[in-house]
Design an enzyme around this catalytic site. Sequence first.
Site, PDB file in Angstrom:
ATOM      1  N   ASP A 188      98.235  54.492  94.072  1.00 55.86           N
ATOM      2  CA  ASP A 188      98.931  55.206  95.143  1.00 55.86           C
ATOM      3  C   ASP A 188     100.376  54.749  95.281  1.00 55.86           C
ATOM      4  O   ASP A 188     100.897  54.628  96.391  1.00 55.86           O
ATOM      5  CB  ASP A 188      98.187  55.040  96.476  1.00 55.86           C
ATOM      6  CG  ASP A 188      96.738  55.477  96.357  1.00 55.86           C
ATOM      7  OD1 ASP A 188      96.514  56.580  95.839  1.00 55.86           O
ATOM      8  OD2 ASP A 188      95.853  54.707  96.735  1.00 55.86           O
ATOM      9  N   HIS A 219      98.027  62.861  92.516  1.00 65.19           N
ATOM     10  CA  HIS A 219      99.449  62.638  92.256  1.00 65.19           C
ATOM     11  C   HIS A 219     100.262  63.655  93.048  1.00 65.19           C
ATOM     12  O   HIS A 219     100.204  64.850  92.787  1.00 65.19           O
ATOM     13  CB  HIS A 219      99.740  62.723  90.757  1.00 65.19           C
ATOM     14  CG  HIS A 219      99.176  61.556  89.996  1.00 65.19           C
ATOM     15  ND1 HIS A 219      99.251  61.405  88.650  1.00 65.19           N
ATOM     16  CD2 HIS A 219      98.528  60.454  90.448  1.00 65.19           C
ATOM     17  CE1 HIS A 219      98.676  60.262  88.290  1.00 65.19           C
ATOM     18  NE2 HIS A 219      98.222  59.679  89.369  1.00 65.19           N
ATOM     19  N   LYS A 228     103.254  57.541  91.389  1.00 69.71           N
ATOM     20  CA  LYS A 228     103.405  57.858  89.973  1.00 69.71           C
ATOM     21  C   LYS A 228     103.837  59.308  89.788  1.00 69.71           C
ATOM     22  O   LYS A 228     104.653  59.606  88.934  1.00 69.71           O
ATOM     23  CB  LYS A 228     102.092  57.629  89.222  1.00 69.71           C
ATOM     24  CG  LYS A 228     101.816  56.168  88.958  1.00 69.71           C
ATOM     25  CD  LYS A 228     100.589  55.980  88.079  1.00 69.71           C
ATOM     26  CE  LYS A 228      99.299  56.207  88.798  1.00 69.71           C
ATOM     27  NZ  LYS A 228      98.946  55.256  89.829  1.00 69.71           N
TER      28      LYS A 228
HETATM   29  P1  IMP Z   1      86.100  56.127  91.900  1.00 72.08           P
HETATM   30  O1  IMP Z   1      87.187  56.082  90.905  1.00 72.08           O
HETATM   31  O2  IMP Z   1      86.069  57.406  92.691  1.00 72.08           O
HETATM   32  O3  IMP Z   1      84.767  55.785  91.320  1.00 72.08           O
HETATM   33  O4  IMP Z   1      86.377  54.981  92.996  1.00 72.08           O
HETATM   34  C1  IMP Z   1      86.336  53.606  92.668  1.00 72.08           C
HETATM   35  C2  IMP Z   1      87.399  52.831  93.432  1.00 72.08           C
HETATM   36  O5  IMP Z   1      88.677  53.193  92.951  1.00 72.08           O
HETATM   37  C3  IMP Z   1      87.426  53.100  94.934  1.00 72.08           C
HETATM   38  O6  IMP Z   1      87.821  51.921  95.602  1.00 72.08           O
HETATM   39  C4  IMP Z   1      88.508  54.145  95.082  1.00 72.08           C
HETATM   40  O7  IMP Z   1      89.082  54.143  96.364  1.00 72.08           O
HETATM   41  C5  IMP Z   1      89.489  53.669  94.021  1.00 72.08           C
HETATM   42  N1  IMP Z   1      90.318  54.756  93.499  1.00 72.08           N
HETATM   43  C6  IMP Z   1      89.956  55.726  92.641  1.00 72.08           C
HETATM   44  N2  IMP Z   1      91.000  56.523  92.357  1.00 72.08           N
HETATM   45  C7  IMP Z   1      92.033  56.041  93.044  1.00 72.08           C
HETATM   46  C8  IMP Z   1      93.416  56.424  93.132  1.00 72.08           C
HETATM   47  O8  IMP Z   1      93.880  57.362  92.504  1.00 72.08           O
HETATM   48  N3  IMP Z   1      94.179  55.656  93.958  1.00 72.08           N
HETATM   49  C9  IMP Z   1      93.707  54.575  94.615  1.00 72.08           C
HETATM   50  N4  IMP Z   1      92.445  54.191  94.560  1.00 72.08           N
HETATM   51  C10 IMP Z   1      91.615  54.908  93.776  1.00 72.08           C
END
Ligand code: IMP
Length: 428
Positions: A23, A51, A26
């Site tokens: 976050d 994004h 990018k």
């Molecule tokens: P998942 O990728 O949905 O399986 O989530 C796994 C972890 O990665 C969680 O803590 C989400 O909040 C974090 N996460 C996944 N994608 C993002 C992103 O684009 N930005 C920040 N955190 C992310």
Amino acid sequence: MKKTDSLKNWEGIACVIGIDWGDSGKGRLIDNLAARANIVARFNGGSNTGHTVKNNYGKFALHIIPSGIFNQKAICLIGRGVALDLESLVDDEMVQLKSAGVSWKNLRIDQQATIVMPWHKIRDGIREELRGGAKIGTTKRGVGPTYADRIERQGLRAKDLYEADFKDRLKEELDFQNKIFSLKLSFKEILETFTRYSKVIKPYVTQTIPLIKEAKSARKNILFEGAQAYFLDIDFGTYPFVTSSNTGVLGIWRSFELYPTEINHVIGITKAYMTRVGSGPMPSKIEGEAREIIIEKGGEIGTTSGRIRDPGWLDLVLLKAAVEANKVNHMAMTKIDVLTGFKTIKVVTGYKIGSKEAGYISGDASYLAKCQPVYQTLPGWQQDISSVRNFKDLPKNAQNYIKTVENFVSIKVDFIGVGPARGEEIYV
Ligand code: IMP
């Protein structure tokens, strides 16, 4: 590119990867750098990422489509390592682009990308619910289960949509998923939906690796767009509180067979502070009034999930670990304007466990949870900096803040975001 040249004039092969927990803006940096790109390529993650791009066309929240799509001369690739969420791609992102009059004829989707199916999203939710105490806090976009099925060699890939036996494979897989996970998903509905998606994406489904190889031989400019960030990497992040893909340079190799040392510009991006969304340790987490100010001023609410992101002071121990592991040679720092107004600003310069000094050990959240941050406190600045376009015009204390970071991680900050819109930035 000579060392003294600005990142604005980059040439060759570049990538933007998060060196924090994501976050970090990018989308806006890619949108910017993409002006010089012949190819912009996404290599990891799925619709879990959001994004945000604000430009002359409007404001967009992209999840699957590379943020370079607005450079209509650049070919935009979705690599095979992306968890291909067609619902997001077709029913959300293409709709956003269409209503703004942005064409996606320059999109190419790798035929081997694994498709996120409805059962993956449901399983993501069930898994989280049943996780008990240590919930990961996933985005419930089905990314983990999609990658799990790929590793289990069960994933349906983009190319499978066009095979003669697709219906049979879909039926077999759906029956399996319904049985094992006690679901009641309808074959008819899923077939209809995915037949519709397959028609929309057909012109764009191809092999993307040869496109990268050709562009490389022709010395074209290639820009890889990372999703999430290094401390969410499945191997090198704070396991198990991570996402399910390789978020650093390794992910580029896995998607495109492009070896990390072939990348000329590894651009590590972070905000001027950090945030983390979902579970997992963040040693520099901020509490109290400063937390509220940063969430409010920084708009720290997830693009994808709508969740509040926890803010933390910039953790230089982590930045250095990410920089060293990925051979980052440019740093980009966004949202420094959010720190304007603080009397003092802290940065983490070390960890301690009890009285012993500690460092970052990858792949182990429980270790990081034991680390107590050692802070350096720096003086803040009060002047509005959103219209500053030259480093030397920043308040001395803001310059000092950036120099402190550079000295600690031993690379230069080449891009500074002083506001969210296109142009609100300093190329150093
Ligand atoms: P998942 O990728 O949905 O399986 O989530 C796994 C972890 O990665 C969680 O803590 C989400 O909040 C974090 N996460 C996944 N994608 C993002 C992103 O684009 N930005 C920040 N955190 C992310």
